[in-house]
Design a protein around this motif. Sequence first.
Motif, short mmCIF file in Angstrom:
data_model
loop_
_atom_site.label_atom_id
_atom_site.label_comp_id
_atom_site.label_asym_id
_atom_site.label_seq_id
_atom_site.Cartn_x
_atom_site.Cartn_y
_atom_site.Cartn_z
N GLY A 107 35.29 -2.84 70.51
CA GLY A 107 36.67 -2.37 70.47
C GLY A 107 37.61 -3.14 71.39
N ALA A 108 37.08 -4.15 72.07
CA ALA A 108 37.90 -4.91 73.02
C ALA A 108 38.44 -6.19 72.40
CB ALA A 108 37.04 -5.26 74.24
N SER A 109 39.47 -6.73 73.01
CA SER A 109 39.96 -8.04 72.57
C SER A 109 39.29 -9.16 73.36
CB SER A 109 41.49 -8.13 72.75
OG SER A 109 41.84 -8.01 74.12
N HIS A 110 38.89 -8.87 74.60
CA HIS A 110 38.25 -9.85 75.47
C HIS A 110 37.07 -9.21 76.22
CE1 HIS A 110 42.15 -11.69 74.85
NE2 HIS A 110 41.65 -12.82 75.29
N ALA B 128 29.54 -9.96 71.52
CA ALA B 128 31.01 -9.99 71.50
C ALA B 128 31.51 -11.03 70.51
CB ALA B 128 31.55 -10.28 72.91
N ARG B 129 30.91 -12.18 70.53
CA ARG B 129 31.36 -13.25 69.61
C ARG B 129 31.14 -12.87 68.15
NH1 ARG B 129 28.56 -17.13 73.72
NH2 ARG B 129 30.32 -17.58 75.10
N GLU C 24 31.43 -10.02 67.00
CA GLU C 24 32.46 -9.03 66.71
C GLU C 24 33.87 -9.61 66.77
OE1 GLU C 24 31.92 -5.70 65.84
OE2 GLU C 24 29.86 -6.42 65.63
N GLY C 25 33.99 -10.91 67.01
CA GLY C 25 35.30 -11.55 67.08
C GLY C 25 36.02 -11.34 68.40
N VAL C 26 35.29 -10.93 69.41
CA VAL C 26 35.86 -10.69 70.74
C VAL C 26 35.85 -12.00 71.52
CG1 VAL C 26 35.56 -9.42 72.91
CG2 VAL C 26 35.09 -8.30 70.72
N THR C 27 36.97 -12.34 72.13
CA THR C 27 37.05 -13.54 72.96
C THR C 27 36.24 -13.32 74.22
OG1 THR C 27 39.26 -14.04 72.14
CG2 THR C 27 38.62 -15.06 74.23
N THR C 28 35.38 -14.30 74.58
CA THR C 28 34.56 -14.17 75.78
C THR C 28 35.08 -15.12 76.86
OG1 THR C 28 32.96 -15.79 74.96
CG2 THR C 28 32.50 -13.46 74.52
#
Length: 90
Positions: free
Chosen positions: A47-50, A69-70, A72-76
Amino acid sequence: MADFRGHRHLAPPQINITADGENTIVLVPGANDSTYVTEEDRTVIAGASHLVVQLERPTALLREAMSFARTEGVTTVLTPAPVRDGIEDL
């Protein structure tokens, strides 16, 4: 005063300072003990953006969290501190 010697996985201490200049140092023994990503962690990450991580946690845990995270499309974002070897693939 509490004795935390022997606790390997303390979270970084938090220093609280009041308006009149008094302070307390908060330590949480075992706060960094987790070695795997829980389902609750996955829900929060998804649910996060980063996702921002640093090297105070076990490398395997960071690798798992960042990989998830990656997917899920989340920026790491990795803050490489404290510096250690074996993190090139993060």
